[in-house]
Design an enzyme around this catalytic site. Sequence first.
Site, PDB file in Angstrom:
ATOM      1  N   ARG A  48     -16.499  59.143  31.513  1.00  0.00           N
ATOM      2  CA  ARG A  48     -15.481  59.335  32.544  1.00  0.00           C
ATOM      3  C   ARG A  48     -16.027  58.932  33.915  1.00  0.00           C
ATOM      4  NH1 ARG A  48     -14.986  64.771  29.937  1.00  0.00           N
ATOM      5  NH2 ARG A  48     -13.305  64.619  28.384  1.00  0.00           N
ATOM      6  N   ASP A 100     -16.261  68.429  11.337  1.00  0.00           N
ATOM      7  CA  ASP A 100     -17.230  68.221  10.277  1.00  0.00           C
ATOM      8  C   ASP A 100     -16.576  67.337   9.219  1.00  0.00           C
ATOM      9  OD1 ASP A 100     -19.082  68.260   8.264  1.00  0.00           O
ATOM     10  OD2 ASP A 100     -19.258  70.436   8.152  1.00  0.00           O
ATOM     11  N   ASN A 105     -17.125  55.069  11.689  1.00  0.00           N
ATOM     12  CA  ASN A 105     -18.557  54.766  11.749  1.00  0.00           C
ATOM     13  C   ASN A 105     -19.437  55.846  11.138  1.00  0.00           C
ATOM     14  OD1 ASN A 105     -21.117  53.552  13.122  1.00  0.00           O
ATOM     15  ND2 ASN A 105     -20.992  55.654  13.888  1.00  0.00           N
ATOM     16  N   TYR A 154     -26.475  56.569  -1.857  1.00  0.00           N
ATOM     17  CA  TYR A 154     -26.109  55.991  -0.560  1.00  0.00           C
ATOM     18  C   TYR A 154     -25.590  54.571  -0.719  1.00  0.00           C
ATOM     19  CZ  TYR A 154     -26.653  54.105   4.167  1.00  0.00           C
ATOM     20  OH  TYR A 154     -26.437  53.495   5.365  1.00  0.00           O
ATOM     21  N   LYS A 178     -21.779  52.997   0.074  1.00  0.00           N
ATOM     22  CA  LYS A 178     -21.523  51.869   0.973  1.00  0.00           C
ATOM     23  C   LYS A 178     -20.832  50.719   0.246  1.00  0.00           C
ATOM     24  CE  LYS A 178     -23.066  53.762   4.703  1.00  0.00           C
ATOM     25  NZ  LYS A 178     -22.176  54.072   5.844  1.00  0.00           N
TER      26      LYS A 178
END
Length: 267
Positions: free
Chosen positions: A56, A69, A94, A159, A163
């Site tokens: 800001r 969460d 992301n 993992y 992905k």
Amino acid sequence: MNSNDFVSRYGPVALVTGASSGIGQSFAEQLAAMGLDVVLVARRESLLEELASRLRAEHGVEVTVCSADLAEVAATASILDATSGLGIGLVVSNAGYGFKGEHSAMDPAELADMVTVNCTTPMLLTRGFIPRLRARGRGGIIVTSSIEALLGCPYSTAYSSSKAFLNSLGEGLWGELTPEGIDVLTICPGATDTEALRGSGIDPATMNNVMSPDEVVTLTLDNIDNGPTLFPSDHHKAVFDQLLSIPRRDALTAMARGMKVNSVQPN
């Protein structure tokens, strides 16, 4: 495209998950610098508030903090409700994380949470925002995946699997939405100097070809309309291209040996 064109196409508001550090924080900073208002989503509210105050002050943009969460399936509905009155034209999914080590040694609850954050939440988040983007007739979706999506990586099995799901999700959405003026880009970074990398006990200074989050984000925003997939690191893409050029069983065997020795792979 210049900042004015970018804001016109993807503004006036961008939502960024995993915004409290690393690549997500860089997305928030660079989008605010271009003049977009931003919605910051992550668990650590204090870090989000610090970032919001700085954005800001430095860029004069509106910043909304949405502490959530993302390991909770209900988080997506909360985010959609909290942003119902905002003109979000860009969704940056992301948030994500992973574990390194033998698959059978992983904690089941932690694995389930990881899959929720890495797979379920992006799937539901994009599903929820697509009708809003369609109503605008323009906009964009960015999904952060990993170079590990290209191969089932031993000692990073869950993992890399999560992905790979994101790559398929992003490719499918690109095929569905680009004819409607909605850009979709899935990014597959290699090793990046993030909190996650350092949290694994790895000093990025000891590694070669580590990118900064700012480098990854700049390349992503420059190529948002050049989907479906972007590999920011030429080096790590070349490594995986070489692995994929040989029989898959040989590639997996070589990677398993390397992981045992080094315990390091790009995030």
